[in-house]
Design a protein around this motif. Structure first.
Motif, short mmCIF file in Angstrom:
data_model
loop_
_atom_site.label_atom_id
_atom_site.label_comp_id
_atom_site.label_asym_id
_atom_site.label_seq_id
_atom_site.Cartn_x
_atom_site.Cartn_y
_atom_site.Cartn_z
N SER A 36 -6.32 -27.27 14.85
CA SER A 36 -5.75 -27.19 16.17
C SER A 36 -6.83 -26.58 16.94
CB SER A 36 -4.70 -26.13 16.33
OG SER A 36 -3.50 -26.45 15.39
N TRP A 37 -6.77 -27.22 18.42
CA TRP A 37 -7.67 -26.67 19.23
C TRP A 37 -6.74 -26.89 20.54
CZ3 TRP A 37 -8.95 -29.96 23.59
CH2 TRP A 37 -8.57 -31.31 23.07
N THR A 38 -7.35 -25.83 21.57
CA THR A 38 -6.71 -25.87 22.93
C THR A 38 -7.89 -25.75 23.87
OG1 THR A 38 -4.97 -24.22 22.03
CG2 THR A 38 -5.39 -24.02 24.48
N PHE A 39 -7.36 -26.53 25.06
CA PHE A 39 -8.37 -26.63 26.29
C PHE A 39 -7.75 -26.25 27.13
CE2 PHE A 39 -9.82 -29.32 29.70
CZ PHE A 39 -11.08 -29.00 29.91
N LYS A 67 -3.74 -29.52 20.96
CA LYS A 67 -3.75 -30.72 19.86
C LYS A 67 -3.94 -30.22 18.49
CE LYS A 67 -5.74 -35.30 19.14
NZ LYS A 67 -6.52 -36.30 19.90
N SER A 68 -3.29 -30.72 17.55
CA SER A 68 -3.48 -30.31 16.20
C SER A 68 -3.50 -31.56 15.26
CB SER A 68 -2.40 -29.38 15.61
OG SER A 68 -0.98 -30.04 15.64
N THR A 69 -4.33 -31.65 14.49
CA THR A 69 -4.44 -32.91 13.55
C THR A 69 -4.27 -32.34 12.14
OG1 THR A 69 -6.73 -32.70 13.33
CG2 THR A 69 -5.88 -34.13 15.02
N ASN A 70 -3.53 -33.13 11.00
CA ASN A 70 -3.47 -33.08 9.79
C ASN A 70 -4.03 -34.01 8.78
OD1 ASN A 70 -1.19 -30.77 10.03
ND2 ASN A 70 -0.37 -32.38 11.45
N ASP A 101 0.34 -35.79 14.27
CA ASP A 101 -0.47 -35.03 15.01
C ASP A 101 0.38 -34.51 16.24
OD1 ASP A 101 -2.26 -35.49 13.09
OD2 ASP A 101 -3.44 -37.38 14.36
N ASN A 102 -0.11 -33.39 16.79
CA ASN A 102 0.64 -32.81 17.67
C ASN A 102 -0.18 -32.83 19.07
OD1 ASN A 102 3.16 -32.22 16.44
ND2 ASN A 102 2.01 -30.16 15.58
N ASN A 103 0.40 -33.16 20.15
CA ASN A 103 -0.62 -33.38 21.42
C ASN A 103 0.27 -32.55 22.51
OD1 ASN A 103 -2.70 -33.54 23.37
ND2 ASN A 103 -2.55 -35.82 23.17
N VAL A 104 0.32 -31.38 23.12
CA VAL A 104 1.14 -30.95 24.18
C VAL A 104 0.26 -30.81 25.25
CG1 VAL A 104 2.69 -29.08 24.83
CG2 VAL A 104 2.79 -29.82 22.41
N LYS A 105 0.80 -31.14 26.43
CA LYS A 105 -0.24 -31.15 27.69
C LYS A 105 0.83 -30.14 28.62
CE LYS A 105 -2.61 -35.16 26.89
NZ LYS A 105 -2.55 -36.74 27.08
#
Length: 179
Positions: free
Chosen positions: A11-14, A40-43, A50-54
């Motif tokens: 996971s990473w956050t910007f 965003k997180s990848t598996n 994968d998750n991508n929340v903005k």
């Protein structure tokens, strides 16, 4: 581990924020800003999504000084969330406020009343990822409340520091010279 298969999630956050600090006079402060947050997180499992929340937020905060010992503070933020089920997130408009009164002759006491989530629109969503998909759950967390607090500064700092009855001298960096 899922069905005896290892899954590594990364996971990473910007987060970026842009806005001016505006003080048109001594008693009024307003700070409008826009912020953008991506999580965003990848598996490693091929079927795991994968998750991508903005989140884009238009916000303002600031203070108003009334008379000599009163302070009113505020913050408001309209959030636009994508990447989460639309029936769970309402793109909340969250408004907070606080009132402070300085007390005593030296103003070393502060009585504060803080009001959180005045419009009761904040929502909390938890996402659980499984190998076949994910589940979004909206929590009914208590976000609308009032907090009353009292702070007092009991320190007594008066005069200049002394060493063996003599005033201590300072160096150019602010530290003291011990003789």
């Amino acid at each position: 581990m899922t069905n005896n298969v290892e899954n590594f999630s990364t996971s990473w956050t910007f987060n970026e924020r842009l806005g001016p600090r505006i003080n048109p006079n001594d008693w009024f402060e307003i700070n409008p800003y826009v912020s953008y947050n991506v999580t965003k997180s990848t598996n490693t499992l091929p079927d795991a999504p994968d998750n991508n929340v903005k989140t884009t937020a238009l916000s303002v905060d600031g203070k108003v000084y009334l008379f000599e010992t009163w302070l009113v503070g505020y913050s408001a933020s309209k959030n636009y969330v994508t990447g989460i089920s639309s029936n769970l997130t309402k793109n909340p408009f969250v408004v907070n406020a606080y009132f402070e009164k300085e007390l005593f002759k030296k103003r070393n006491g502060i009585l504060s009343v803080q009001l959180f989530d005045l419009l009761d629109q904040n929502n909390f969503v938890t996402r659980v990822t499984t190998p076949t998909g994910y589940t979004d759950t909206k929590s009914n967390a208590l976000s609308r409340y009032i907090m009353v607090s009292f702070r007092i500064n009991l320190q007594k700092w008066s005069g200049a520091p002394k060493h063996h009855g003599q005033l201590m001298q300072r160096r150019g960096d602010g530290s003291f010279i011990n003789n």
